[in-house]
Design a protein around this motif. Structure first.
Motif, PDB file in Angstrom:
ATOM      1  N   TYR A 153       0.841  -1.204   0.000  1.00  0.00           N
ATOM      2  CA  TYR A 153       0.000   0.000   0.000  1.00  0.00           C
ATOM      3  C   TYR A 153       0.875   1.253   0.000  1.00  0.00           C
ATOM      4  CZ  TYR A 153      -2.951   3.697   2.002  1.00  0.00           C
ATOM      5  OH  TYR A 153      -3.598   4.892   2.244  1.00  0.00           O
ATOM      6  N   ILE A 154       1.868   1.281   0.876  1.00  0.00           N
ATOM      7  CA  ILE A 154       2.759   2.442   0.973  1.00  0.00           C
ATOM      8  C   ILE A 154       3.497   2.665  -0.344  1.00  0.00           C
ATOM      9  CG2 ILE A 154       4.884   3.293   2.083  1.00  0.00           C
ATOM     10  CD1 ILE A 154       3.877   1.962   4.682  1.00  0.00           C
ATOM     11  N   SER A 155       3.957   1.576  -0.958  1.00  0.00           N
ATOM     12  CA  SER A 155       4.682   1.664  -2.232  1.00  0.00           C
ATOM     13  C   SER A 155       3.788   2.207  -3.340  1.00  0.00           C
ATOM     14  CB  SER A 155       5.225   0.284  -2.619  1.00  0.00           C
ATOM     15  OG  SER A 155       5.867   0.336  -3.869  1.00  0.00           O
ATOM     16  N   LYS A 156       2.544   1.731  -3.402  1.00  0.00           N
ATOM     17  CA  LYS A 156       1.631   2.182  -4.452  1.00  0.00           C
ATOM     18  C   LYS A 156       1.215   3.645  -4.240  1.00  0.00           C
ATOM     19  CE  LYS A 156      -0.217  -2.270  -5.935  1.00  0.00           C
ATOM     20  NZ  LYS A 156      -1.424  -3.105  -6.164  1.00  0.00           N
ATOM     21  N   MET A 157       1.072   4.044  -2.977  1.00  0.00           N
ATOM     22  CA  MET A 157       0.759   5.442  -2.696  1.00  0.00           C
ATOM     23  C   MET A 157       1.936   6.329  -3.102  1.00  0.00           C
ATOM     24  SD  MET A 157      -2.324   5.884  -1.355  1.00  0.00           S
ATOM     25  CE  MET A 157      -2.378   7.296  -0.242  1.00  0.00           C
ATOM     26  N   LYS A 158       3.152   5.857  -2.821  1.00  0.00           N
ATOM     27  CA  LYS A 158       4.358   6.626  -3.177  1.00  0.00           C
ATOM     28  C   LYS A 158       4.473   6.797  -4.690  1.00  0.00           C
ATOM     29  CE  LYS A 158       9.299   6.996  -2.114  1.00  0.00           C
ATOM     30  NZ  LYS A 158       9.135   8.256  -1.372  1.00  0.00           N
ATOM     31  N   ALA A 159       4.063   5.773  -5.432  1.00  0.00           N
ATOM     32  CA  ALA A 159       4.095   5.857  -6.899  1.00  0.00           C
ATOM     33  C   ALA A 159       3.159   6.946  -7.413  1.00  0.00           C
ATOM     34  CB  ALA A 159       3.722   4.505  -7.504  1.00  0.00           C
ATOM     35  N   GLN A 160       2.169   7.314  -6.587  1.00  0.00           N
ATOM     36  CA  GLN A 160       1.236   8.385  -6.938  1.00  0.00           C
ATOM     37  C   GLN A 160       1.603   9.705  -6.237  1.00  0.00           C
ATOM     38  OE1 GLN A 160      -1.275   7.914  -9.202  1.00  0.00           O
ATOM     39  NE2 GLN A 160      -0.320   5.899  -9.480  1.00  0.00           N
ATOM     40  N   LYS A 161       2.853   9.786  -5.758  1.00  0.00           N
ATOM     41  CA  LYS A 161       3.407  11.002  -5.144  1.00  0.00           C
ATOM     42  C   LYS A 161       2.888  11.286  -3.737  1.00  0.00           C
ATOM     43  CE  LYS A 161       5.358  11.683  -9.160  1.00  0.00           C
ATOM     44  NZ  LYS A 161       6.759  11.250  -9.377  1.00  0.00           N
ATOM     45  N   VAL A 162       2.275  10.287  -3.089  1.00  0.00           N
ATOM     46  CA  VAL A 162       1.819  10.450  -1.712  1.00  0.00           C
ATOM     47  C   VAL A 162       2.704   9.605  -0.806  1.00  0.00           C
ATOM     48  CG1 VAL A 162      -0.079  10.186  -0.065  1.00  0.00           C
ATOM     49  CG2 VAL A 162      -0.566  10.822  -2.439  1.00  0.00           C
ATOM     50  N   ASP A 163       3.408  10.251   0.111  1.00  0.00           N
ATOM     51  CA  ASP A 163       4.244   9.523   1.068  1.00  0.00           C
ATOM     52  C   ASP A 163       3.411   9.178   2.299  1.00  0.00           C
ATOM     53  OD1 ASP A 163       6.713   9.432  -0.300  1.00  0.00           O
ATOM     54  OD2 ASP A 163       7.136  11.509   0.252  1.00  0.00           O
ATOM     55  N   VAL A 164       3.303   7.892   2.600  1.00  0.00           N
ATOM     56  CA  VAL A 164       2.618   7.433   3.807  1.00  0.00           C
ATOM     57  C   VAL A 164       3.695   7.126   4.845  1.00  0.00           C
ATOM     58  CG1 VAL A 164       1.100   5.689   4.828  1.00  0.00           C
ATOM     59  CG2 VAL A 164       0.701   6.490   2.482  1.00  0.00           C
ATOM     60  N   ILE A 165       3.645   7.824   5.970  1.00  0.00           N
ATOM     61  CA  ILE A 165       4.714   7.754   6.973  1.00  0.00           C
ATOM     62  C   ILE A 165       4.185   7.116   8.256  1.00  0.00           C
ATOM     63  CG2 ILE A 165       6.430   9.096   8.259  1.00  0.00           C
ATOM     64  CD1 ILE A 165       5.768  11.378   6.095  1.00  0.00           C
ATOM     65  N   PRO A 166       4.629   5.908   8.590  1.00  0.00           N
ATOM     66  CA  PRO A 166       4.192   5.278   9.838  1.00  0.00           C
ATOM     67  C   PRO A 166       4.700   6.079  11.046  1.00  0.00           C
ATOM     68  CG  PRO A 166       5.225   3.675   8.376  1.00  0.00           C
ATOM     69  CD  PRO A 166       5.539   5.031   7.825  1.00  0.00           C
ATOM     70  N   THR A 167       3.861   6.239  12.057  1.00  0.00           N
ATOM     71  CA  THR A 167       4.264   6.873  13.306  1.00  0.00           C
ATOM     72  C   THR A 167       4.583   5.766  14.301  1.00  0.00           C
ATOM     73  OG1 THR A 167       2.777   8.738  12.882  1.00  0.00           O
ATOM     74  CG2 THR A 167       3.585   8.470  15.131  1.00  0.00           C
ATOM     75  N   ILE A 168       5.886   5.593  14.586  1.00  0.00           N
ATOM     76  CA  ILE A 168       6.351   4.506  15.449  1.00  0.00           C
ATOM     77  C   ILE A 168       7.041   5.118  16.662  1.00  0.00           C
ATOM     78  CG2 ILE A 168       7.849   2.471  15.601  1.00  0.00           C
ATOM     79  CD1 ILE A 168       7.533   2.204  12.529  1.00  0.00           C
ATOM     80  N   ASN A 169       6.611   4.733  17.854  1.00  0.00           N
ATOM     81  CA  ASN A 169       7.186   5.316  19.068  1.00  0.00           C
ATOM     82  C   ASN A 169       8.476   4.611  19.475  1.00  0.00           C
ATOM     83  OD1 ASN A 169       6.456   2.932  20.420  1.00  0.00           O
ATOM     84  ND2 ASN A 169       4.599   3.831  21.287  1.00  0.00           N
ATOM     85  N   LYS A 170       9.080   5.057  20.568  1.00  0.00           N
ATOM     86  CA  LYS A 170      10.372   4.521  20.997  1.00  0.00           C
ATOM     87  C   LYS A 170      10.287   3.059  21.407  1.00  0.00           C
ATOM     88  CE  LYS A 170      12.193   9.001  22.530  1.00  0.00           C
ATOM     89  NZ  LYS A 170      12.674   9.797  23.694  1.00  0.00           N
ATOM     90  N   ALA A 171       9.088   2.599  21.727  1.00  0.00           N
ATOM     91  CA  ALA A 171       8.901   1.194  22.125  1.00  0.00           C
ATOM     92  C   ALA A 171       8.650   0.300  20.914  1.00  0.00           C
ATOM     93  CB  ALA A 171       7.748   1.087  23.117  1.00  0.00           C
ATOM     94  N   ASN A 172       8.898   0.847  19.705  1.00  0.00           N
ATOM     95  CA  ASN A 172       8.688   0.106  18.449  1.00  0.00           C
ATOM     96  C   ASN A 172       7.223  -0.276  18.268  1.00  0.00           C
ATOM     97  OD1 ASN A 172       9.827  -0.951  15.993  1.00  0.00           O
ATOM     98  ND2 ASN A 172       9.564  -3.016  16.814  1.00  0.00           N
TER      99      ASN A 172
END
Length: 290
Positions: free
Chosen positions: A185-204
């Motif tokens: 999903y992230i790769s296909k969104m990026k191909a359409q110029k939309v960066d999907v950025i996961p929000t991951i905390n210090k506890a992974n």
């Protein structure tokens, strides 16, 4: 009005930025200070800070941002009152502070630099200072009749209405291709110029997602509720098999690594799954004893 705050270690550099004449800086607040230059103010801070050398990030930096409409009508005296009320809300009224108004880019905002070390040598607790700054600024806005945080956010999202719709349309097209993993999903969104950025905390732990498109960065939920992690993850997980997802996954592959789901996100996903099951029962009558 929006408030931001964090602890910093570069006192003189920070104050010099606040005093930047290129930004039409003007002093609107001065508490327990006598200096007339960034160097003199920083030295006054340092004298107090020398009582507590264990504290490295010993200066607090705040930004108070009224809306453009509110800001253009605020006088120097009113900005001083606003800054003092904010410091009182943060219980910092007795610490050394210097505040500057910047009126560059037609957006009035106030920078406040406060000595984290009090006259008693104790360091101010900066836990969750960003969130506490938001709440304090919102309380001050309420007191003064200024536009509050939620109204500011609503105004911003309305200004970005067309951009948000573009992102939503791209998201819908990508989902129609039935991606079988978050990375796909992230790769296909990026191909359409939309960066999907996961929000991951210090506890992974995965807490959610942000999206960046045409220089604008938003929470996925600010684009559309269907892009919330608690809706997106079950939708994509469902593509991996023919059976309906019955429970929240404990972990997820994101950006080629395994992350745990935060407790909050897991709970929300579980609720979404339950809602789906209930809807299926209602629509089909299965399990209702007919």
């Amino acid at each position: 009005m929006i408030g931001k705050g964090h602890a910093v270690s570069g006192t003189r550099v920070s104050i010099s930025y606040g005093w930047n004449q290129d930004k039409e800086a003007e002093v609107v607040l001065r508490e327990h200070l006598a200096g007339d230059t960034p160097a003199e103010i920083a030295e006054e801070f340092r004298i107090i800070q020398s009582q507590n050398e264990r504290c490295i990030k010993n200066t607090l930096s705040f930004i108070l941002s009224p809306t453009i409409e509110d800001g253009k009508d605020l006088s120097k005296k009113e900005l001083e009152d606003l800054a003092k009320r904010f410091l009182k809300e943060m219980n910092l009224q007795n610490n050394q502070s210097i505040g500057f108004v910047h009126r560059d880019k037609a957006h009035t905002h106030v920078h406040i630099y406060t000595n984290r070390i009090g006259f008693d040598g104790k360091a101010y607790n900066d836990s969750f200072i960003g969130k506490r700054s938001q709440i304090a600024a919102d309380n001050v806005a309420k007191e003064l009749g200024l536009t509050r945080v939620r109204e500011v956010q609503k105004e911003r999202l309305n200004e970005l209405k067309h951009l948000r719709q573009e992102i939503k349309n791209i998201h819908d097209r990508v989902l129609q291709s039935r991606p079988r993993s978050m990375d796909e999903y992230i790769s296909k969104m990026k191909a359409q110029k939309v960066d999907v950025i996961p929000t991951i905390n210090k506890a992974n732990q995965l807490q959610g997602f942000r999206v960046e498109y045409k220089g604008v960065n938003l929470k996925a939920s600010e684009v559309h509720r269907s892009m919330n992690g608690n809706r997106l993850i079950p939708t994509i997980s469902q593509n991996q098999g023919l059976r309906r997802l019955m429970e929240a996954p404990k972990d997820l592959q994101v950006l080629n690594k395994t992350v745990q789901l935060s407790g909050n996100l897991s709970t929300k996903i579980a609720k979404e799954i339950l809602k789906g099951i209930v809807k299926t029962v209602r629509d089909t009558g299965i399990g209702m004893g007919y």
